[in-house]
Motif scaffolding. Sequence first.
Motif, PDB file in Angstrom:
ATOM      1  N   ASP A  41       0.863  -1.174   0.000  1.00  0.00           N
ATOM      2  CA  ASP A  41       0.000   0.000   0.000  1.00  0.00           C
ATOM      3  C   ASP A  41       0.904   1.230   0.000  1.00  0.00           C
ATOM      4  O   ASP A  41       1.519   1.559   1.023  1.00  0.00           O
ATOM      5  CB  ASP A  41      -0.900  -0.030   1.239  1.00  0.00           C
ATOM      6  N   ALA A 101       0.243   4.433  -0.211  1.00  0.00           N
ATOM      7  CA  ALA A 101      -0.198   5.513   0.687  1.00  0.00           C
ATOM      8  C   ALA A 101       0.230   5.209   2.118  1.00  0.00           C
ATOM      9  O   ALA A 101       0.664   6.107   2.862  1.00  0.00           O
ATOM     10  CB  ALA A 101      -1.707   5.687   0.598  1.00  0.00           C
ATOM     11  N   ALA A 102       0.151   3.953   2.537  1.00  0.00           N
ATOM     12  CA  ALA A 102       0.574   3.575   3.890  1.00  0.00           C
ATOM     13  C   ALA A 102       2.072   3.740   4.060  1.00  0.00           C
ATOM     14  O   ALA A 102       2.553   4.159   5.122  1.00  0.00           O
ATOM     15  CB  ALA A 102       0.160   2.135   4.178  1.00  0.00           C
ATOM     16  N   ALA A 141      -6.244   7.774  -0.336  1.00  0.00           N
ATOM     17  CA  ALA A 141      -5.818   7.163   0.932  1.00  0.00           C
ATOM     18  C   ALA A 141      -4.854   8.040   1.729  1.00  0.00           C
ATOM     19  O   ALA A 141      -4.483   7.683   2.848  1.00  0.00           O
ATOM     20  CB  ALA A 141      -5.153   5.811   0.641  1.00  0.00           C
ATOM     21  N   ARG A 152      -6.255   6.310  -6.485  1.00  0.00           N
ATOM     22  CA  ARG A 152      -6.318   5.442  -5.304  1.00  0.00           C
ATOM     23  C   ARG A 152      -5.343   5.930  -4.227  1.00  0.00           C
ATOM     24  O   ARG A 152      -5.684   5.952  -3.040  1.00  0.00           O
ATOM     25  CB  ARG A 152      -6.001   3.996  -5.697  1.00  0.00           C
ATOM     26  N   SER A 207       3.085   7.181   5.103  1.00  0.00           N
ATOM     27  CA  SER A 207       2.453   7.700   6.327  1.00  0.00           C
ATOM     28  C   SER A 207       3.440   8.465   7.201  1.00  0.00           C
ATOM     29  O   SER A 207       3.043   9.346   7.971  1.00  0.00           O
ATOM     30  CB  SER A 207       1.819   6.560   7.127  1.00  0.00           C
TER      31      SER A 207
END
Length: 420
Positions: free
Chosen positions: A19, A21-22, A116, A112, A25
């Motif tokens: 992921d 976007a993760a 996120a 996407r 973070s």
Amino acid sequence: MSIEILPVTGLPEVKPGDDLAALLSGADLRDGDIVVITSKIVSKAEGRVRRAPDRTAAIEEETERVVARRGDTVISQTRHGFVMAAAGVDASNTEPGTVLLLPEDSDASANRIRAALPVAAGVIISDTFGRPWRHGLTDVAIGVSGVTPLADFRGGDDTHGNPLQATVTALADEIAAAAELVKGKLSGVPVAIVRGLPHLVLSGDGPGVRPLIRPADEDLFRYGSRDVVFARRTIRAFSADPVDPGAVRRAVEAGIAAPAPHHTTPWRFVLLESPEVRVKLLDAMRDAWIDDLRGDGFTEESIAKRVRRGDVLRNAPYLVVPCLVMEGSHTYRDERRNASEREMFIVATGAGVENFLIQLAVEGLGSAWVSSTMFCRPVVREILDLPSTWDPMGCVAVGHAAEPPRDRAPRDAADFILTR
């Protein structure tokens, strides 16, 4: 206005299913930022990795059309509409024996990732492109979400009051190139944050990368070296748009560049730019065909059907009659050799007409080479007031195609080759 470009360091090696976007973070992301992500890690996260001993098969699979080829270098158009080296297939920054393909839909990937993110930021997915007429590579946007891709200044005035007629700035590409200054090719930094452009960040996904891709019919350089010959297609339905006489004359310049025997120039091109002359010629040719067909015993129904085949000429806004002249040919005592001499000149004329047709296509014009004038040469000479030594070799209908041509019937070159 000041802009900051910040590298995002410390990211792990991206694997299929990650992921992105993760993974971001921990980055210092703020509202109004634009995140620029190298397409390679998007491809890795989406599993766009192929086992391959070389890139050849993958390039073929990803290629919509080959634009140019020289040695092992291939410039192709991908199904996304990008024209780039090797259809974007990359063997760098990936495990040996594997290659990376472009994301299936980079705009969707950007959407996407953006959705996120914990802040209201834009996302650009970038890839490296070469540029015509320039050495060196630069990054451009291949996926855009939440960012204004273009700034259109047409209709405004510059600082001197001059009207701007062609100024459209590729903002997303400029941001992608700027971000590459801190990412680099060898530093292992695949993501950068561009800060200071909040006015370019949209509340929604926006139009994506599509506005940056020039439509084929607006591209002055649409045809690469691999495309040029195949650009010529027989067009039988024309629009009412007028034909630029200058474009036809440029096509004639290409026609007379063809090879010919004995350093001769056996081509002449009669340009029928007068509607009255076109109608007069076509009427006289039609009458001559009908007389010939009746003399050969054809029925009136069959004659009418055959005459209708000439509609492609009658419906075209511009006609050209290529002619053969035998000036400079050799005369022999042996008629067999004289016949061969004429055949050489006929072949040269065909080469000139083919050059002419190809250049018409490059100029954006459709054409159809119809052999009609060869069946009534005396009539054509009389109507067009041509010298008796000019031999009409058909008639070329010229105009703008009313609809896209049908796909070519598939042909394999091997079926037409004999090796000894």
